[in-house]
Scaffold this active site. Structure first.
Site, PDB file in Angstrom:
ATOM      1  N   SER A 230      -0.960  -4.196   2.843  1.00 40.93           N
ATOM      2  CA  SER A 230      -1.878  -4.956   1.974  1.00 40.93           C
ATOM      3  C   SER A 230      -1.075  -5.738   0.942  1.00 40.93           C
ATOM      4  O   SER A 230       0.029  -5.318   0.555  1.00 40.93           O
ATOM      5  CB  SER A 230      -2.801  -3.984   1.235  1.00 40.93           C
ATOM      6  OG  SER A 230      -3.531  -4.644   0.225  1.00 40.93           O
TER       7      SER A 230
ATOM      8  N   TYR B 159      -3.474   3.782  -3.711  1.00 43.44           N
ATOM      9  CA  TYR B 159      -3.592   2.818  -2.609  1.00 43.44           C
ATOM     10  C   TYR B 159      -2.388   1.880  -2.599  1.00 43.44           C
ATOM     11  O   TYR B 159      -1.749   1.660  -1.572  1.00 43.44           O
ATOM     12  CB  TYR B 159      -4.901   2.038  -2.741  1.00 43.44           C
ATOM     13  CG  TYR B 159      -5.171   1.074  -1.601  1.00 43.44           C
ATOM     14  CD1 TYR B 159      -5.522   1.554  -0.348  1.00 43.44           C
ATOM     15  CD2 TYR B 159      -5.060  -0.296  -1.793  1.00 43.44           C
ATOM     16  CE1 TYR B 159      -5.770   0.683   0.711  1.00 43.44           C
ATOM     17  CE2 TYR B 159      -5.302  -1.182  -0.745  1.00 43.44           C
ATOM     18  CZ  TYR B 159      -5.665  -0.689   0.501  1.00 43.44           C
ATOM     19  OH  TYR B 159      -5.892  -1.554   1.546  1.00 43.44           O
TER      20      TYR B 159
HETATM   21  N1  LIG Z   1     -10.644  -5.114   3.758  1.00 43.51           N
HETATM   22  C1  LIG Z   1      -9.672  -5.525   2.966  1.00 43.51           C
HETATM   23  O1  LIG Z   1      -9.872  -6.320   2.044  1.00 43.51           O
HETATM   24  C2  LIG Z   1      -8.262  -5.049   3.224  1.00 43.51           C
HETATM   25  C3  LIG Z   1      -7.225  -5.671   2.510  1.00 43.51           C
HETATM   26  C4  LIG Z   1      -5.918  -5.261   2.728  1.00 43.51           C
HETATM   27  C5  LIG Z   1      -5.653  -4.261   3.640  1.00 43.51           C
HETATM   28  N2  LIG Z   1      -6.686  -3.655   4.310  1.00 43.51           N
HETATM   29  C6  LIG Z   1      -6.339  -2.590   5.251  1.00 43.51           C
HETATM   30  O2  LIG Z   1      -6.912  -2.901   6.497  1.00 43.51           O
HETATM   31  C7  LIG Z   1      -7.102  -1.704   7.255  1.00 43.51           C
HETATM   32  C8  LIG Z   1      -8.508  -1.688   7.817  1.00 43.51           C
HETATM   33  O3  LIG Z   1      -9.417  -1.576   6.740  1.00 43.51           O
HETATM   34  P1  LIG Z   1     -10.873  -2.244   6.739  1.00 43.51           P
HETATM   35  O4  LIG Z   1     -10.972  -3.090   5.542  1.00 43.51           O
HETATM   36  O5  LIG Z   1     -11.176  -2.798   8.078  1.00 43.51           O
HETATM   37  O6  LIG Z   1     -11.777  -0.962   6.417  1.00 43.51           O
HETATM   38  P2  LIG Z   1     -12.834  -0.128   7.272  1.00 43.51           P
HETATM   39  O7  LIG Z   1     -13.850  -1.001   7.895  1.00 43.51           O
HETATM   40  O8  LIG Z   1     -13.278   0.970   6.352  1.00 43.51           O
HETATM   41  O9  LIG Z   1     -11.947   0.468   8.457  1.00 43.51           O
HETATM   42  C9  LIG Z   1     -11.119   1.566   8.289  1.00 43.51           C
HETATM   43  C10 LIG Z   1     -10.834   2.111   9.677  1.00 43.51           C
HETATM   44  O10 LIG Z   1      -9.928   3.211   9.535  1.00 43.51           O
HETATM   45  C11 LIG Z   1     -10.418   4.292  10.304  1.00 43.51           C
HETATM   46  N3  LIG Z   1     -10.002   5.575   9.747  1.00 43.51           N
HETATM   47  C12 LIG Z   1     -10.112   6.036   8.490  1.00 43.51           C
HETATM   48  N4  LIG Z   1      -9.671   7.300   8.406  1.00 43.51           N
HETATM   49  C13 LIG Z   1      -9.252   7.637   9.659  1.00 43.51           C
HETATM   50  C14 LIG Z   1      -8.697   8.804  10.233  1.00 43.51           C
HETATM   51  N5  LIG Z   1      -8.478   9.908   9.483  1.00 43.51           N
HETATM   52  N6  LIG Z   1      -8.404   8.805  11.549  1.00 43.51           N
HETATM   53  C15 LIG Z   1      -8.630   7.706  12.312  1.00 43.51           C
HETATM   54  N7  LIG Z   1      -9.139   6.571  11.835  1.00 43.51           N
HETATM   55  C16 LIG Z   1      -9.454   6.546  10.519  1.00 43.51           C
HETATM   56  C17 LIG Z   1     -11.942   4.154  10.250  1.00 43.51           C
HETATM   57  O11 LIG Z   1     -12.507   4.777  11.401  1.00 43.51           O
HETATM   58  P3  LIG Z   1     -13.320   6.159  11.407  1.00 43.51           P
HETATM   59  O12 LIG Z   1     -13.988   6.293  10.073  1.00 43.51           O
HETATM   60  O13 LIG Z   1     -14.253   5.998  12.547  1.00 43.51           O
HETATM   61  O14 LIG Z   1     -12.281   7.196  11.660  1.00 43.51           O
HETATM   62  C18 LIG Z   1     -12.097   2.639  10.353  1.00 43.51           C
HETATM   63  O15 LIG Z   1     -12.103   2.239  11.695  1.00 43.51           O
HETATM   64  C19 LIG Z   1      -6.800  -0.560   6.278  1.00 43.51           C
HETATM   65  O16 LIG Z   1      -5.497  -0.065   6.493  1.00 43.51           O
HETATM   66  C20 LIG Z   1      -6.892  -1.222   4.913  1.00 43.51           C
HETATM   67  O17 LIG Z   1      -6.137  -0.553   3.937  1.00 43.51           O
HETATM   68  C21 LIG Z   1      -7.967  -4.019   4.122  1.00 43.51           C
END
Ligand SMILES: NC(=O)c1ccc[n+]([C@@H]2O[C@H](COP(=O)([O-])OP(=O)(O)OC[C@H]3O[C@@H](n4cnc5c(N)ncnc54)[C@H](OP(=O)(O)O)[C@@H]3O)[C@@H](O)[C@H]2O)c1
Length: 256
Positions: free
Chosen positions: A135, A148
């Site tokens: 991120s 984070y």
């Molecule tokens: N959205 C943003 O603005 C943003 C910005 C920078 C970086 N990111 C990064 O992008 C990535 C995806 O995030 P997102 O924004 O798409 O959020 P999200 O929709 O909440 O997705 C998170 C994913 O991680 C999975 N997950 C969480 N805990 C887990 C576990 N213990 N085992 C297996 N899977 C797990 C969840 O699946 P289950 O709950 O089904 O397990 C879900 O598919 C993350 O690493 C986040 O830090 C996001």
């Protein structure tokens, strides 16, 4: 030629959008997350994908998922994306160890378990790419997101060092640093400058992964801003962020 990819956290948000985008580019996919029902539904909508319920906090489960994915898709992975992540606010004045452990275990260890499971085969084949979704928040310690930010800068450092070591062995490593993307993780956020929708982020990431980029960052204004923060002298950084930190702390106290 068949292209196989394994992606963690594919049940929602960036992971789901990336799975759809890669599938549209001809990739065969192994989709990992805990919510198996959502993965199965997504896999059913893609030309060739297997849904594997897996908690990335469990090293043995990640190894088993990788072996199962290889067996079901008929070969080893050309691309592995550690995307699963957890992001919740964290404050020093009311430190929550359980939240911190959760972020460390999913964001850092979850990535390393996938790395451990796929890298030996990539080295043996002298090909393949490992990518981690870190991120822009990893560029500097951000008040209200200390844990984070720490997990994301740990990911960046790990991926950077691994990239240098693995390049001569024929294996690529990519750091992906998104800014704000509209996903379930960010839906409670109040202000999200330069917000991107997940399909746009997925298209941007997929095309650059296919091009073999070492670092993928977006959107440009946020990337420049956060990179700029890295070079700010400490005193200036502290002065600039203290107002923001106070506002966040006051809001958190009001919620209690
Ligand atoms: N959205 C943003 O603005 C943003 C910005 C920078 C970086 N990111 C990064 O992008 C990535 C995806 O995030 P997102 O924004 O798409 O959020 P999200 O929709 O909440 O997705 C998170 C994913 O991680 C999975 N997950 C969480 N805990 C887990 C576990 N213990 N085992 C297996 N899977 C797990 C969840 O699946 P289950 O709950 O089904 O397990 C879900 O598919 C993350 O690493 C986040 O830090 C996001």
């Amino acid at each position: 030629m068949t292209k196989r990819c394994i992606i963690t956290g594919a049940s929602s948000g960036i992971g789901e959008a990336l799975a759809r985008e890669l599938a549209s580019r001809g990739w065969e996919l192994a989709l990992l997350a805990r919510r198996g029902d959502m993965l199965a539904k997504l896999a059913g909508e893609l030309p060739r994908a297997v849904a594997i319920e897996c908690d990335v906090r469990d090293a043995a489960a990640v190894h088993a998922a990788v072996r199962r994915g290889e067996a079901e898709l008929g070969g080893p992975f050309d691309l592995a994306i550690a995307n699963a992540g957890v992001g919740v606010p964290s404050f020093a004045f009311e430190f929550n160890l359980s939240d911190a452990e959760q972020m460390v275990r999913v964001n850092i260890l979850g990535m390393m378990y996938l790395f451990d499971a796929v890298i030996p085969s990539m080295i043996e084949r002298k090909s393949g790419r490992f990518a981690g979704v870190a991120s822009l928040a990893g560029h500097r310690g951000l008040p209200s997101s200390s844990v984070y930010s720490a997990t994301k800068s740990a990911m960046q450092s790990f991926l950077e060092a691994s990239r240098i070591e693995l390049k001569p062995l024929g294996v690529g490593v990519t750091i992906i640093n998104p800014g704000f993307v509209a996903t379930p993780m960010t839906e409670k956020n109040r202000k999200m400058p330069f917000l991107w929708q997940a399909p746009r982020a997925a298209k941007y990431i997929a095309s650059r992964l296919e091009a073999g980029n070492d670092v993928i960052e977006f959107p440009l204004p946020m990337s420049l801003l956060t990179r700029g923060l890295r070079f700010l002298p400490r005193a200036l950084f502290d002065r600039m962020t203290v107002v923001y930190a106070k506002r966040k702390i006051d809001r958190s106290k009001l919620k209690r």
